[in-house]
Design a protein around this motif. Structure first.
Motif, PDB file in Angstrom:
ATOM      1  N   PHE A 203       0.833  -1.202   0.000  1.00 48.93           N
ATOM      2  CA  PHE A 203       0.000   0.000   0.000  1.00 48.93           C
ATOM      3  C   PHE A 203       0.870   1.256   0.000  1.00 48.93           C
ATOM      4  O   PHE A 203       0.587   2.223  -0.722  1.00 48.93           O
ATOM      5  CB  PHE A 203      -0.919   0.012   1.213  1.00 48.93           C
ATOM      6  N   ALA A 204       1.924   1.279   0.828  1.00 50.47           N
ATOM      7  CA  ALA A 204       2.789   2.450   0.918  1.00 50.47           C
ATOM      8  C   ALA A 204       3.434   2.766  -0.426  1.00 50.47           C
ATOM      9  O   ALA A 204       3.536   3.938  -0.825  1.00 50.47           O
ATOM     10  CB  ALA A 204       3.858   2.229   1.989  1.00 50.47           C
ATOM     11  N   ILE A 205       3.862   1.736  -1.148  1.00 49.67           N
ATOM     12  CA  ILE A 205       4.482   1.931  -2.465  1.00 49.67           C
ATOM     13  C   ILE A 205       3.467   2.522  -3.440  1.00 49.67           C
ATOM     14  O   ILE A 205       3.755   3.496  -4.153  1.00 49.67           O
ATOM     15  CB  ILE A 205       5.049   0.603  -2.996  1.00 49.67           C
ATOM     16  N   VAL A 206       2.276   1.944  -3.470  1.00 47.83           N
ATOM     17  CA  VAL A 206       1.225   2.445  -4.365  1.00 47.83           C
ATOM     18  C   VAL A 206       0.801   3.850  -3.957  1.00 47.83           C
ATOM     19  O   VAL A 206       0.519   4.703  -4.813  1.00 47.83           O
ATOM     20  CB  VAL A 206       0.023   1.488  -4.357  1.00 47.83           C
ATOM     21  N   HIS A 207       0.757   4.122  -2.675  1.00 47.50           N
ATOM     22  CA  HIS A 207       0.372   5.439  -2.160  1.00 47.50           C
ATOM     23  C   HIS A 207       1.322   6.526  -2.656  1.00 47.50           C
ATOM     24  O   HIS A 207       0.885   7.596  -3.105  1.00 47.50           O
ATOM     25  CB  HIS A 207       0.361   5.397  -0.629  1.00 47.50           C
ATOM     26  N   VAL A 208       2.617   6.256  -2.595  1.00 52.51           N
ATOM     27  CA  VAL A 208       3.609   7.225  -3.072  1.00 52.51           C
ATOM     28  C   VAL A 208       3.478   7.420  -4.579  1.00 52.51           C
ATOM     29  O   VAL A 208       3.506   8.550  -5.089  1.00 52.51           O
ATOM     30  CB  VAL A 208       5.038   6.763  -2.707  1.00 52.51           C
ATOM     31  N   TYR A 209       3.320   6.315  -5.310  1.00 49.34           N
ATOM     32  CA  TYR A 209       3.139   6.405  -6.765  1.00 49.34           C
ATOM     33  C   TYR A 209       1.905   7.231  -7.117  1.00 49.34           C
ATOM     34  O   TYR A 209       1.950   8.107  -7.990  1.00 49.34           O
ATOM     35  CB  TYR A 209       3.016   5.008  -7.364  1.00 49.34           C
ATOM     36  N   ALA A 210       0.777   6.952  -6.454  1.00 52.26           N
ATOM     37  CA  ALA A 210      -0.472   7.648  -6.756  1.00 52.26           C
ATOM     38  C   ALA A 210      -0.358   9.143  -6.445  1.00 52.26           C
ATOM     39  O   ALA A 210      -0.877   9.981  -7.193  1.00 52.26           O
ATOM     40  CB  ALA A 210      -1.622   7.033  -5.967  1.00 52.26           C
ATOM     41  N   ALA A 211       0.318   9.484  -5.351  1.00 55.21           N
ATOM     42  CA  ALA A 211       0.478  10.899  -4.992  1.00 55.21           C
ATOM     43  C   ALA A 211       1.285  11.631  -6.056  1.00 55.21           C
ATOM     44  O   ALA A 211       0.922  12.743  -6.475  1.00 55.21           O
ATOM     45  CB  ALA A 211       1.150  11.015  -3.625  1.00 55.21           C
ATOM     46  N   LEU A 212       2.372  11.011  -6.502  1.00 53.35           N
ATOM     47  CA  LEU A 212       3.194  11.636  -7.545  1.00 53.35           C
ATOM     48  C   LEU A 212       2.432  11.716  -8.859  1.00 53.35           C
ATOM     49  O   LEU A 212       2.505  12.722  -9.580  1.00 53.35           O
ATOM     50  CB  LEU A 212       4.482  10.834  -7.726  1.00 53.35           C
ATOM     51  N   ARG A 213       1.686  10.677  -9.180  1.00 52.55           N
ATOM     52  CA  ARG A 213       0.917  10.647 -10.428  1.00 52.55           C
ATOM     53  C   ARG A 213      -0.145  11.739 -10.452  1.00 52.55           C
ATOM     54  O   ARG A 213      -0.300  12.451 -11.447  1.00 52.55           O
ATOM     55  CB  ARG A 213       0.265   9.280 -10.590  1.00 52.55           C
ATOM     56  N   GLU A 214      -0.873  11.880  -9.342  1.00 51.73           N
ATOM     57  CA  GLU A 214      -1.929  12.885  -9.282  1.00 51.73           C
ATOM     58  C   GLU A 214      -1.360  14.296  -9.265  1.00 51.73           C
ATOM     59  O   GLU A 214      -1.981  15.234  -9.780  1.00 51.73           O
ATOM     60  CB  GLU A 214      -2.797  12.657  -8.048  1.00 51.73           C
ATOM     61  N   GLU A 215      -0.178  14.449  -8.668  1.00 55.45           N
ATOM     62  CA  GLU A 215       0.477  15.760  -8.648  1.00 55.45           C
ATOM     63  C   GLU A 215       0.703  16.255 -10.073  1.00 55.45           C
ATOM     64  O   GLU A 215       0.544  17.436 -10.375  1.00 55.45           O
ATOM     65  CB  GLU A 215       1.812  15.655  -7.911  1.00 55.45           C
ATOM     66  N   VAL A 216       1.064  15.328 -10.969  1.00 56.50           N
ATOM     67  CA  VAL A 216       1.388  15.696 -12.348  1.00 56.50           C
ATOM     68  C   VAL A 216       0.153  15.660 -13.244  1.00 56.50           C
ATOM     69  O   VAL A 216      -0.161  16.629 -13.941  1.00 56.50           O
ATOM     70  CB  VAL A 216       2.467  14.749 -12.916  1.00 56.50           C
ATOM     71  N   MET A 217      -0.579  14.536 -13.216  1.00 54.92           N
ATOM     72  CA  MET A 217      -1.643  14.330 -14.188  1.00 54.92           C
ATOM     73  C   MET A 217      -2.965  14.998 -13.804  1.00 54.92           C
ATOM     74  O   MET A 217      -3.718  15.426 -14.676  1.00 54.92           O
ATOM     75  CB  MET A 217      -1.865  12.826 -14.408  1.00 54.92           C
ATOM     76  N   SER A 218      -3.254  15.083 -12.509  1.00 53.32           N
ATOM     77  CA  SER A 218      -4.507  15.707 -12.092  1.00 53.32           C
ATOM     78  C   SER A 218      -4.367  17.204 -11.853  1.00 53.32           C
ATOM     79  O   SER A 218      -5.353  17.874 -11.570  1.00 53.32           O
ATOM     80  CB  SER A 218      -5.033  15.036 -10.814  1.00 53.32           C
ATOM     81  N   ARG A 219      -3.134  17.698 -11.932  1.00 52.19           N
ATOM     82  CA  ARG A 219      -2.894  19.138 -11.776  1.00 52.19           C
ATOM     83  C   ARG A 219      -3.417  19.661 -10.448  1.00 52.19           C
ATOM     84  O   ARG A 219      -4.108  20.673 -10.364  1.00 52.19           O
ATOM     85  CB  ARG A 219      -3.527  19.919 -12.941  1.00 52.19           C
ATOM     86  N   GLN A 220      -3.096  18.946  -9.373  1.00 50.71           N
ATOM     87  CA  GLN A 220      -3.464  19.410  -8.039  1.00 50.71           C
ATOM     88  C   GLN A 220      -2.340  19.041  -7.076  1.00 50.71           C
ATOM     89  O   GLN A 220      -1.671  18.026  -7.251  1.00 50.71           O
ATOM     90  CB  GLN A 220      -4.776  18.766  -7.584  1.00 50.71           C
ATOM     91  N   THR A 221      -2.113  19.888  -6.098  1.00 51.00           N
ATOM     92  CA  THR A 221      -1.029  19.638  -5.155  1.00 51.00           C
ATOM     93  C   THR A 221      -1.406  18.469  -4.246  1.00 51.00           C
ATOM     94  O   THR A 221      -2.500  18.452  -3.682  1.00 51.00           O
ATOM     95  CB  THR A 221      -0.734  20.884  -4.304  1.00 51.00           C
ATOM     96  N   MET A 222      -0.504  17.530  -4.107  1.00 44.99           N
ATOM     97  CA  MET A 222      -0.745  16.358  -3.275  1.00 44.99           C
ATOM     98  C   MET A 222       0.285  16.266  -2.152  1.00 44.99           C
ATOM     99  O   MET A 222      -0.065  16.241  -0.981  1.00 44.99           O
ATOM    100  CB  MET A 222      -0.691  15.095  -4.130  1.00 44.99           C
ATOM    101  N   ILE A 223       1.562  16.242  -2.522  1.00 45.06           N
ATOM    102  CA  ILE A 223       2.621  16.087  -1.523  1.00 45.06           C
ATOM    103  C   ILE A 223       2.739  17.336  -0.674  1.00 45.06           C
ATOM    104  O   ILE A 223       2.792  17.266   0.559  1.00 45.06           O
ATOM    105  CB  ILE A 223       3.959  15.770  -2.216  1.00 45.06           C
ATOM    106  N   SER A 224       2.766  18.505  -1.310  1.00 45.34           N
ATOM    107  CA  SER A 224       2.882  19.749  -0.546  1.00 45.34           C
ATOM    108  C   SER A 224       1.657  19.995   0.320  1.00 45.34           C
ATOM    109  O   SER A 224       1.734  20.708   1.325  1.00 45.34           O
ATOM    110  CB  SER A 224       3.097  20.932  -1.493  1.00 45.34           C
ATOM    111  N   ALA A 225       0.512  19.404  -0.053  1.00 46.77           N
ATOM    112  CA  ALA A 225      -0.702  19.568   0.751  1.00 46.77           C
ATOM    113  C   ALA A 225      -0.536  18.945   2.132  1.00 46.77           C
ATOM    114  O   ALA A 225      -1.135  19.401   3.106  1.00 46.77           O
ATOM    115  CB  ALA A 225      -1.892  18.948   0.041  1.00 46.77           C
TER     116      ALA A 225
END
Length: 235
Positions: A203-225
């Motif tokens: 889950f942790a691996i997928v969680h990091v991947y999804a956060a990075l993916r959404e940061e780029v593809m969904s055009r919304q801040t995820m990690i900095s949030a």
């Protein structure tokens, strides 16, 4: 401009440039402490299950596995206490803080949103929906991994800990006395504790991947949030 979106009604942020304050300071602090404790628990747990080769020298001069077990137990206490603190904040914090412990299973729009997010992650949907808090799919996965998985790991982990501490210890009274009989024997508890631990690592691996993916593809801040507490929907 700051706009508060109601995740309970699954309202979307459709206009670019909006900023929403989502994660309060206690939630952000818990997130990073929880992440650190999971990393420490995973590494030390792996070494406990697959011990290092014996080291040379006098046995009384080598306490490596002892230190590894102590570190595992210390991280387990941090994880468990943090979980209780997070549960408390779900009761007194904003409605985003409640997501981790509550699934709106009677809400048809939530299920429809989960299906859309699944199609988005599989590259079948052209555009993602934007949510102030967790999207429905992430909400569901985090509930299973962190809430259900966390309770399971705390119960089985302290049951094994209490077994070593023996009768009279609080962990033995609260967990060992019923968890081990429930599973049948100690080794079964070990096996399930180990198996679910690998699930949380996945889950942790997928969680990091999804956060990075959404940061780029969904055009919304995820990690900095999770640092500032605010989520911005970029143009």
């Amino acid at each position: 401009m700051s706009v508060e979106l109601d995740i309970n009604s699954e309202e979307e942020a459709t206009a670019a440039g909006k900023t929403v304050y989502v994660y309060e300071a206690p939630v952000r602090l818990w997130h990073w402490l929880n992440a650190l404790s999971i990393v420490v628990l995973a590494v030390t747990g792996y070494l406990i299950a697959s011990p290092l080769p014996s080291v040379s020298g006098e046995a009384s001069d080598n306490f490596l596995m002892g230190y590894i077990r102590f570190t595992h137990f210390a991280a387990a206490y941090i994880f468990a206490i943090g979980f209780l603190a997070r549960l408390y904040w779900a009761l007194v914090g904003n409605h985003h803080a409640q997501q981790l412990f509550r699934l709106p299973v009677t809400d048809g729009k939530w299920w429809a949103g989960m299906l859309h997010e699944l199609r988005w992650y599989l590259f079948l949907a052209k555009q993602p929906k934007k949510y102030a808090g967790h999207n429905p799919l992430a909400h569901f996965i985090m509930f299973l991994s962190i809430t259900v998985g966390g309770v399971f790991m705390i119960a089985t982990g302290f049951a094994l800990y209490g077994e070593g501490a023996q009768e009279g210890h609080w962990a033995h009274s609260l967990f060992t006395s019923w968890v081990i009989p429930l599973f049948g024997q100690s080794q079964d508890v070990h096996s399930w504790h180990h198996l679910v631990a690998w699930g949380i690592v996945a889950f942790a691996i997928v969680h990091v991947y999804a956060a990075l993916r959404e940061e780029v593809m969904s055009r919304q801040t995820m990690i900095s949030a999770m640092i500032s507490g605010s989520r911005t929907f970029r143009k």
